[in-house]
Design a protein around this motif. Structure first.
Motif, PDB file in Angstrom:
ATOM      1  N   UNK A  63      78.397  30.836  73.070  1.00 54.27           N
ATOM      2  CA  UNK A  63      77.233  31.329  72.348  1.00 54.27           C
ATOM      3  C   UNK A  63      75.923  30.992  73.027  1.00 54.27           C
ATOM      4  N   UNK A  64      75.901  30.005  73.867  1.00 55.91           N
ATOM      5  CA  UNK A  64      74.670  29.668  74.565  1.00 55.91           C
ATOM      6  C   UNK A  64      73.816  28.659  73.858  1.00 55.91           C
ATOM      7  N   UNK A  65      74.181  28.221  72.678  1.00 54.24           N
ATOM      8  CA  UNK A  65      73.412  27.181  72.007  1.00 54.24           C
ATOM      9  C   UNK A  65      72.131  27.679  71.379  1.00 54.24           C
ATOM     10  N   UNK A  66      71.290  26.749  70.979  1.00 53.11           N
ATOM     11  CA  UNK A  66      70.085  27.077  70.222  1.00 53.11           C
ATOM     12  C   UNK A  66      68.907  27.477  71.094  1.00 53.11           C
ATOM     13  N   UNK A  67      69.015  27.294  72.418  1.00 43.28           N
ATOM     14  CA  UNK A  67      67.964  27.633  73.369  1.00 43.28           C
ATOM     15  C   UNK A  67      66.657  26.900  73.023  1.00 43.28           C
ATOM     16  N   UNK A  68      66.656  25.570  73.034  1.00 44.20           N
ATOM     17  CA  UNK A  68      65.473  24.803  72.611  1.00 44.20           C
ATOM     18  C   UNK A  68      64.267  25.008  73.512  1.00 44.20           C
ATOM     19  N   UNK A  69      64.473  25.479  74.740  1.00 48.46           N
ATOM     20  CA  UNK A  69      63.330  25.697  75.645  1.00 48.46           C
ATOM     21  C   UNK A  69      62.329  26.694  75.066  1.00 48.46           C
ATOM     22  N   UNK A  70      62.817  27.588  74.209  1.00 44.64           N
ATOM     23  CA  UNK A  70      61.907  28.580  73.619  1.00 44.64           C
ATOM     24  C   UNK A  70      60.845  27.925  72.750  1.00 44.64           C
ATOM     25  N   UNK A  71      61.192  26.813  72.135  1.00 41.29           N
ATOM     26  CA  UNK A  71      60.254  26.162  71.213  1.00 41.29           C
ATOM     27  C   UNK A  71      59.025  25.621  71.929  1.00 41.29           C
ATOM     28  N   UNK A  72      59.149  25.370  73.218  1.00 38.12           N
ATOM     29  CA  UNK A  72      58.025  24.850  73.982  1.00 38.12           C
ATOM     30  C   UNK A  72      57.138  25.954  74.552  1.00 38.12           C
ATOM     31  N   UNK A  73      57.523  27.213  74.334  1.00 40.59           N
ATOM     32  CA  UNK A  73      56.777  28.340  74.899  1.00 40.59           C
ATOM     33  C   UNK A  73      55.849  28.946  73.858  1.00 40.59           C
ATOM     34  N   UNK A  74      54.656  29.343  74.287  1.00 45.47           N
ATOM     35  CA  UNK A  74      53.723  30.021  73.396  1.00 45.47           C
ATOM     36  C   UNK A  74      54.196  31.451  73.151  1.00 45.47           C
TER      37      UNK A  74
END
Length: 506
Positions: free
Chosen positions: A107-118
């Protein structure tokens, strides 16, 4: 029932496709009934011609998608949506491959890197070689009913949810395409969520793509190989037909249809039951110009800017020009679709933007609100010229003999019957020239009518095999698969020939 009847005939009359048969894959992720049945019947016709036809569906379970918009969801209607699609395709005798089957393990997980992006940075989000941020840009704006995301409180949350869904779709689609190894994939529109991702994967894998979209007349579709059908690019066809005069019968058909359009007939979107056919009164001796807006979040508008970075910039520039030229007047017609499409009311209305930019409108500028039932056609007839971004109204103005200044990348731009603005200064200069002498910029009536006939009648395909007898419902008009055979329906032959292209059928 009709689908099951066709499937039974296929099972008893047709041979299984050979090992060398072209493989055609339809991506059918949503329960848009007419689209599901159009695709299924085209699939049956391709089967009759010997193709190996496959279907890829969603199966449900995504965090978010563009099956519904922000007024309707979340939660997403996965159960009813995937249920209708699956039951329909299985009734036709197809065994759809559900993308959901590949989501649990990888599934690729929750993709937490997106939370740091504007919000502004999210458009650059990637997953491997896939520019998912760019691919979800139009679906997000469609979902939010707004093209301006920077200050939208829902933008960040929605965009990140779409990106997470997009990554799940992409990974499962990638595997499905590898398993099927299709020669060609058929996609609706090309810019929607599932379709944009699939098209990019097909580009990377070297798979042909055919897109289709509803045309302007009810029960007609337009198809395009290797390009987005929704942009109605008729370049090659126009080169063929631009010097061919209309016959008497063709001219009569066009005139009849144009008269129907004024009453909202032969279209799926009828905004008014009782429109007011009243022309605006002139307030002075100068010129009157009509400006006709679009929905800002329409997939045929986003990314089609030419003269201005947005529709808002274009409207403001037009009003500012008329403020400096009080001897002339401008009538701004806000598109009624902002408020008249049930469940799709815009979240980015243009009139409040105009009122905010001009707390006191110039005396020579009027605005017809989106909910004003006054028909646009008397305004078209009364004005000395028109301003459009990408609206079909520009074509109708040209048919009426009015000079039209086009600010966006409309399908009729550059066809020699419009005045095409290249930037703000060019727009102002061309507006001044048109207002000074409208007759000098009047279109060639025969040329524009040839284009109109091509756009409304020649290019689209009449899909008589499926009828959307009630908006949102579909009825199959085919009773026997022999009706789908080559040579029985020239319109269906056009579709199948385009889909199969150079791929030979045994």
């Amino acid at each position: 029932r009709r689908a099951r009847e066709l499937a039974a005939q296929v099972a008893t009359r047709l041979r299984a496709p050979g090992a060398d048969a072209p493989v055609v894959a339809f991506l059918t992720p949503r329960d848009w009934a007419a689209h599901v049945q159009w695709e299924a019947v085209i699939g049956q016709a391709l089967r009759v011609r010997g193709a190996d036809v496959r279907f890829i569906t969603c199966g449900g379970g995504l965090e978010i998608c563009d099956r519904a918009n922000t007024w309707e969801a979340p939660p997403m209607p996965c159960t009813s949506c995937s249920g209708y699609v699956g039951r329909s395709l299985r009734a036709h005798g197809f065994a759809p491959q559900e993308l959901a089957e590949g989501w649990e393990g990888d599934d690729g997980g929750a993709w937490p890197e997106l939370d740091a992006m504007t919000v502004g940075d999210l458009v650059g989000a990637r997953d491997g070689t896939l520019p998912l941020g760019a691919l979800v840009d139009i679906p997000v704006k469609w979902f939010l009913m707004s093209a301006t995301l920077e200050d939208d409180p829902l933008a960040g949350l929605t965009n990140r949810a779409f990106l997470r869904s997009a990554r799940r779709i992409a990974r499962s689609l990638d595997a499905a395409l590898d398993r099927m190894a299709p020669d060609v994939v058929v996609l609706c529109n090309g810019f929607f969520l599932f379709e944009a991702i699939c098209w990019e994967l097909c580009r990377q894998k070297g798979i042909d793509v055919v897109t289709y979209e509803r045309a302007m007349i009810k029960e007609t579709l337009i198809f395009r190989r290797g390009g987005p059908a929704c942009l109605f690019d008729l370049g090659d066809a126009w080169d063929t037909w631009k010097d061919v005069p209309l016959t008497t019968d063709e001219a009569a058909v066009l005139d009849s249809y144009l008269a129907d359009r004024q009453l909202g007939l032969q279209t799926i979107d009828r905004y008014w039951k009782d429109p007011r056919f009243v022309a605006p009164d002139r307030t002075g001796a100068g010129r009157m110009v009509g400006l006709f807006t679009n929905l800002t979040w329409d997939s045929a508008v986003i990314g089609q800017q030419v003269a201005f970075p947005s529709i808002q910039h274009w409207v403001r520039a037009a009003i500012e020009w008329f403020a400096e030229h009080p001897e002339h007047e401008l009538v701004v017609r806000i598109h009624p679709a902002e408020v008249k499409l049930p469940g799709k009311q815009t979240r980015e209305p243009l009139e409040p933007h105009i009122r905010a930019a001009f707390p006191t409108l110039p005396a020579n500028v009027r605005v017809l609100s989106a909910d004003d039932p006054t028909s646009s056609y008397p305004l078209m007839a009364a004005c000395d010229g028109g301003l459009v971004f990408t609206s079909t109204t520009g074509l109708e103005l040209a048919i009426a003999g009015k000079p039209v200044i086009v600010a966006g990348q409309s399908h009729y731009r550059g066809r020699s019957f419009t005045v095409d603005a290249e930037g703000p200064e060019d727009f102002a200069a061309k507006l001044a020239a048109v207002v000074a002498d409208p007759a000098a910029f009047a279109p060639d009536p025969e040329l524009v009518r040839r284009y109109a006939y091509l756009f409304f009648f020649r290019a689209p395909v009449k899909v008589s095999w499926v009828e959307e007898h009630v908006l949102g419902l579909a009825r199959i008009n085919i009773r026997d698969i022999d009706e789908l055979a080559s040579g029985r329906d020239p319109e269906l032959d056009r579709v199948c020939d385009l889909v199969l292209g150079s791929h030979e059928v045994a």
